[in-house]
Design an enzyme around this catalytic site. Structure first.
Site, short mmCIF file in Angstrom:
data_model
loop_
_atom_site.label_atom_id
_atom_site.label_comp_id
_atom_site.label_asym_id
_atom_site.label_seq_id
_atom_site.Cartn_x
_atom_site.Cartn_y
_atom_site.Cartn_z
CG HIS A 82 -1.96 -1.05 1.24
ND1 HIS A 82 -3.24 -0.84 0.79
CD2 HIS A 82 -1.91 -2.35 1.65
CE1 HIS A 82 -3.95 -1.96 0.93
NE2 HIS A 82 -3.16 -2.88 1.45
CG HIS A 230 -7.64 -5.72 1.02
ND1 HIS A 230 -7.17 -5.39 -0.23
CD2 HIS A 230 -6.71 -5.27 1.91
CE1 HIS A 230 -6.02 -4.74 -0.10
NE2 HIS A 230 -5.72 -4.66 1.19
CD GLU A 233 -6.61 -6.57 6.95
OE1 GLU A 233 -5.54 -6.17 7.43
OE2 GLU A 233 -7.15 -6.02 5.97
CG ASP A 330 -0.73 -5.44 4.32
OD1 ASP A 330 -1.26 -4.86 3.36
OD2 ASP A 330 -1.37 -5.79 5.32
#
Length: 436
Positions: A82, A230, A233, A330
Site C-alpha cells: 500500500h 482484501h 481481515e 502489506d
C-alpha cells in the site's frame, strides 16, 4: 559496489560457488540439493545469464567473483503493498493499534493531505526503498474512494513509466464492495481500463453479497481486468466471504486471475468449515497472499490483553491443497502497520517465524520469488534462467540459518549484471510532508 564481495567490472564474468534456491532455477536437474539449496557457477555476459553450471565448470578465462557459498536469489516480488498510504505514521498515528483505529486515521489523513504531490512523494520514497532492497516487481493497492481514485491512479501511471527499468509496478483499486451498485463503479472500471490497473475491493458479509460479487466478476470479465481482493481481515469467525468469492468465480465462469489477501478468519473456523472452504478455493484456482507482519500487528489486539493467536491464514493447508500461496509486505509505517521498509528479506524472515515455514525450508524461497511472480503474471521474474537478465540479489549467507538470523544488510543487488547503489532514502526527505 560495496558489499561482501567485489563484482568484476567486465562484460562477462562468473559468480563462482553460488548457493541458489533450487525452486528458483528453471532447471535444477543435475544439481544436488540440500534444504532446497544447490551450489552452482553463474556466468554473466552483457547483463544476461549465459550459463548455470556445476561449481568449477565455468570458463576459467573469465574474471570471477567467488561467493564462497554465498546465496544468489532472483530479485523479489512484493505482491501486496500500500505505497499510497506509506510513511504517514509521523503525522497520523494509530492511537491504539487496532484495525478500527487504522481505518479511521487513514481516512482522516487521506481527506486532509492526499494531494497528487503528497501521494507521489511518498510512493516515490517507497519505491526507492523497495529497489534498494532488491525488489523487481511490486503490486500496490490504491485507496479508490472518489475523488482519490483519479488522483492516485494518475500518480501511479507516471511512476510506473519512470520506474519501468527498475521496478515493474502494478496497481489495484481498493474500495468497499458496498459501493458496487453506485454509478461510481462504472467510472472506476473505465479508469482502470485507461490506466492499466486491476479491480480490487474489500468484501463484507452483506445480505446480497452474491449479487455484488456477480457484478464484480461480470464487470471485470467484460473489461478484461484481473481481480485482487482484501478478504476476511478479521478475527471474527462469523465473517467468511472467501468461499462466496470462490463460488462466484466458478458461477460466473471468470477466466481472469483472482487473488485474495489476508483471509485471517479462515484460521478461526472449525476444521470441517476450513476444509470445505480451502477445497473450493483450490477448485476455483484462486491465489492467496498472506501478510504476516501486518496481520500479527493488528489481529487479536485488545487493550491490556496478550494476543491469543497469530492473526494469519491457514497458509500450509492452502498450499497443501494446491493453492498458490505467497507472502508480502502489506502496509509500511502507516496506521495499519507502524513499521516495515518494503524489504522482502524481512518479510520472509518474519514469515518463517510467524507461519512456521520451516522444517523443512526446502521451497520457502518461492514465497517471495517464484510463486508471487507467477501469480502476478510475470513468472520469468521469479526465476534465475539462462538467457534471462542478470537481475540477482547476492548474500554472504550460505545456509538458511545464516540467512534467517541476520537482516543481510551487506547484500548486493545486481541489475543487468551490475551492482546498484543500495543507499536507502533518508526519512528526512519526507519531513516537508509531515506535521513536525
Amino acid at each position: 559496489m560495496t558489499g561482501f564481495v567485489t563484482l568484476p567490472e567486465a562484460p562477462a564474468f562468473v559468480l563462482k560457488n553460488a548457493t541458489v534456491p533450487a525452486i528458483c532455477l528453471d532447471n535444477a536437474s543435475g544439481f544436488e540439493a540440500r534444504e532446497g539449496l544447490v551450489l552452482a557457477d553463474i556466468t554473466v555476459e552483457n547483463g544476461r545469464i549465459a550459463a548455470i553450471s556445476a561449481p568449477g565448470t565455468a570458463p576459467a578465462d573469465l574474471p570471477a567473483a567467488d561467493l564462497r557459498g554465498g546465496m544468489a536469489w532472483p530479485t523479489f516480488t512484493d505482491m501486496h503493498t500500500h505505497i499510497d498510504k506509506g510513511h504517514i505514521w509521523e503525522r497520523r498515528r494509530n492511537p491504539d493499534g487496532t484495525f478500527m483505529g487504522a481505518l479511521e486515521n487513514v481516512r482522516a489523513d487521506r481527506e486532509a493531505n492526499w494531494s497528487a504531490d503528497d501521494v507521489a512523494a511518498r510512493m516515490e520514497f517507497s519505491l526507492k526503498c523497495a529497489f534498494a532492497h532488491g525488489t523487481g516487481l511490486l503490486r500496490t493497492h490504491l485507496d479508490s474512494l472518489p475523488p482519490q481514485h483519479e488522483i492516485s491512479f494518475e500518480v501511479f501511471s507516471d511512476l510506473r513509466e519512470r520506474w519501468a527499468d527498475r521496478i515493474e509496478v502494478q496497481a489495484v483499486a481498493l474500495f468497499a464492495i458496498d459501493m458496487i451498485f453506485e454509478p461510481f463503479f462504472d467510472g472506476l472500471i473505465a479508469l482502470l481500463k485507461r490506466r492499466g490497473g486491476l479491480i480490487g475491493g474489500v468484501t463484507q458479509m452483506l445480505p446480497d453479497l452474491d449479487a455484488r460479487l456477480d457484478r464484480l466478476f461480470q464487470a471485470a470479465g467484460e473489461a478484461g481486468l484481473d481481480i485482487d481482493l482484501h478478504v476476511d481481515e478479521t478475527e471474527d469467525r462469523e465473517v467468511l466471504t472467501l468461499k462466496a468469492i470462490a463460488d462466484a468465480k466458478i458461477r460466473n465462469g471468470f477466466a481472469g486471475a483472482v487473488t485474495v489477501g489476508h483471509c485471517c478468519s479462515l484460521a478461526r473456523q472449525d476444521e470441517e468449515t476450513a476444509r470445505r472452504t480451502i477445497e473450493r478455493v483450490a477448485e476455483a484456482g484462486i491465489a492467496v497472499v498472506s501478510l504476516p507482519m501486518c496481520n500479527m500487528y493488528l489481529q487479536d489486539r485488545h487493550q491490556g490483553r496478550t494476543p491469543r493467536w497469530r492473526g494469519v491464514t491457514l497458509f500450509k493447508e492452502l498450499a497443501a491443497a494446491g493453492v498458490k500461496t505467497a507472502v508480502a509486505s502489506d502496509n509500511t509505517r502507516d496506521p495499519f502497520y507502524a513499521y516495515g521498509d518494503l524489504d522482502p528479506v524481512e518479510v520472509i524472515r518474519e514469515a518463517v517465524r510467524i507461519l512456521q515455514l520451516d522444517h523443512p525450508l526446502d521451497d520457502t524461497a518461492r514465497t517471495i520469488t517464484r510463486t508471487p511472480a507467477d501469480i502476478l503474471g510475470r513468472p520469468e521474474r521469479g526465476m534465475i534462467a539462462v538467457d534471462g537478465p542478470a537481475d540477482l540479489v547476492l548474500f554472504s549467507a550460505r545456509r538458511w540459518s545464516e540467512f534467517l538470523s541476520r537482516p543481510q544488510a551487506d547484500r548486493i543487488v545486481m541489475r543487468n549484471g551490475m551492482g546498484i547503489d543500495r543507499s536507502l532514502p533518508d526519512y528526512r526527505e519526507l519531513d516537508p510532508l509531515m506535521d513536525m
